[in-house]
Write an enzyme that holds these catalytic residues in place. Structure first.
Site, PDB file in Angstrom:
ATOM      1  CB  CYS A   1      -0.924   0.026   1.211  1.00  0.00           C
ATOM      2  SG  CYS A   1      -1.775  -1.528   1.529  1.00  0.00           S
TER       3      CYS A   1
ATOM      4  CG  HIS B   1      -5.948   1.728  -0.670  1.00  0.00           C
ATOM      5  ND1 HIS B   1      -4.773   2.291  -1.144  1.00  0.00           N
ATOM      6  CD2 HIS B   1      -5.572   0.830   0.284  1.00  0.00           C
ATOM      7  CE1 HIS B   1      -3.746   1.750  -0.499  1.00  0.00           C
ATOM      8  NE2 HIS B   1      -4.201   0.860   0.364  1.00  0.00           N
TER       9      HIS B   1
ATOM     10  CB  CYS C   1      -1.761   0.698   7.623  1.00  0.00           C
ATOM     11  SG  CYS C   1      -3.277   0.502   6.672  1.00  0.00           S
TER      12      CYS C   1
END
Length: 386
Positions: free
Chosen positions: A91, A342, A372
């Site tokens: 991520c 995302h 995160c």
């Protein structure tokens, strides 16, 4: 050590991954479009001066494989003398791209870098071809690869209720829609070719993923998706599935001055940190503390925050752990990933660009972007206006 500045930051609109506006547009094309637009927006820059293209992408297979950074730069018509590398910190990939470029500039290994990231989650889903070694379960909890279950655990540990999550999820959509109506996305979104519902070519100028009708009450009717019996995390309080790309023009302060380009922010501090994969969403807490220490700052010095909204339970746990619950009027003022989605490799430079625009709009000096990372990591960057 050379000072690192960001001159420009842009992104595509966010398209829905399921039958969305970018269903017929490839990840390389989204990336190449931004690479070209960065140059259009900054004509004083000679493309030959770019040292490297550093691009974040998580699912490096199919159209996103074989070094998409290089593929996209060639597709964009950038000089063949420019390097290109694709990085993967899950991520945090495009924030990692920013960190790698910054480190190179600080140490004198190049003056100008084009960084960013992309993820087409409609074409290459997150769990496509995932194959964890079963022996991994000797060292980590069995469900550590299930992001939703890690958010469930983190929420329980920090007392994040279902009601708090629903309110935060609704807030994300409301603030993202308010930002759209007020034109606060205009300086970061670059209109991008896509296709409408009939398949006709269309110029996409706005995010497709935001649901302005969302309320905490409507979210409260959704069933938990990861732990159907005892869970609190729903689709409505999880980051949406979307397709998109983001980009930044990063250079030394000296080079920006030489070219007559106006720096928007400088890098004040940056860090990565690890945590237990079973509570992977906690990663922003140690990463933020490390970045602040390196910057010589405290959490009280931060005037605006961008927490990536992987899940409401996760983001709120970090807000609580960093003791900034009383600063919600400084956190994610344009909403976040719950509303926008995302796209994994895109998000790091996306939230950073959003923060930079908000810092300018709110006329504040110090901002923090943090996120995160799956399997237990966090990444954070402290920016200061110049």
């Amino acid at each position: 050590m050379n000072e690192v500045v960001i001159v420009d930051c842009i992104r595509t609109p966010m398209g829905r991954s399921k039958a969305g506006v970018f269903r017929n547009v490839r990840a390389e094309a989204l990336s190449a479009h931004l690479m070209k637009q960065i140059l259009v927006r900054n004509p004083a820059l000679n493309p030959e001066d770019i040292e490297d293209v550093i691009w974040g992408c998580v699912k490096q297979t199919k159209e996103q494989g074989f070094n998409i950074a290089r593929n996209a730069s060639l597709l964009a018509g950038l000089p063949k003398s420019i390097g290109g590398v694709t990085v993967n910190r899950l991520c945090g990939s495009s924030m990692e791209a920013l960190h790698q470029a910054s480190t190179s500039i600080m140490s004198g290994q190049g003056d100008v870098f084009l960084i960013g990231g992309v993820e087409h989650m409609g074409h290459v889903p997150m769990m496509y071809d995932v194959d964890f070694d079963p022996a991994l379960n000797k060292n980590i909890a069995l469900a550590s690869g299930n992001m939703g279950l890690t958010a469930e655990l983190l929420g329980k540990q920090h007392g994040i209720t279902r009601e708090m999550q629903d309110a935060f999820g609704a807030r994300s959509h409301q603030k993202a829609h308010e930002a759209h109506l007020a034109g606060r996305w205009d300086n970061e979104i670059v209109a991008t070719q896509g296709h409408d519902a009939t398949g006709a070519l269309t110029l996409v100028e706005h995010d497709e993923v935001i649901r302005p009708e969302t309320t905490a009450e409507s979210l409260s009717a959704l069933r938990p998706v990861f732990d159907p019996v005892n869970g609190t995390v729903t689709a409505g309080t999880s980051s949406a599935l979307s397709d998109g790309a983001s980009a930044m023009l990063v250079m030394s302060a000296a080079k920006a001055k030489e070219l007559g380009l106006t720096p928007r922010v400088k890098i004040r501090g940056m860090a990565v940190a690890g945590c237990d994969p079973a509570t992977m969403g906690f990663g922003p807490v140690p990463a933020t503390k490390k970045a602040l220490k390196r910057a010589g700052l405290s959490i009280a010095d931060i005037e605006l925050f961008e927490f990536n909204e992987a899940f409401a339970a996760q983001a709120l746990s970090c807000v609580r752990s960093l003791k900034v619950e009383d600063k919600m009027d400084q956190i994610n003022l344009n909403g976040g990933a719950i509303a926008l989605g995302h796209p994994l490799g895109c998000s790091g430079s996306r939230i950073s660009g959003t923060l930079i625009n908000l810092m300018e709009g709110q006329d504040v000096n110090i901002g923090l972007a943090t996120m995160c990372i799956g399997l237990g990591q966090g990444i954070a960057t402290v920016f200061e206006r110049v």
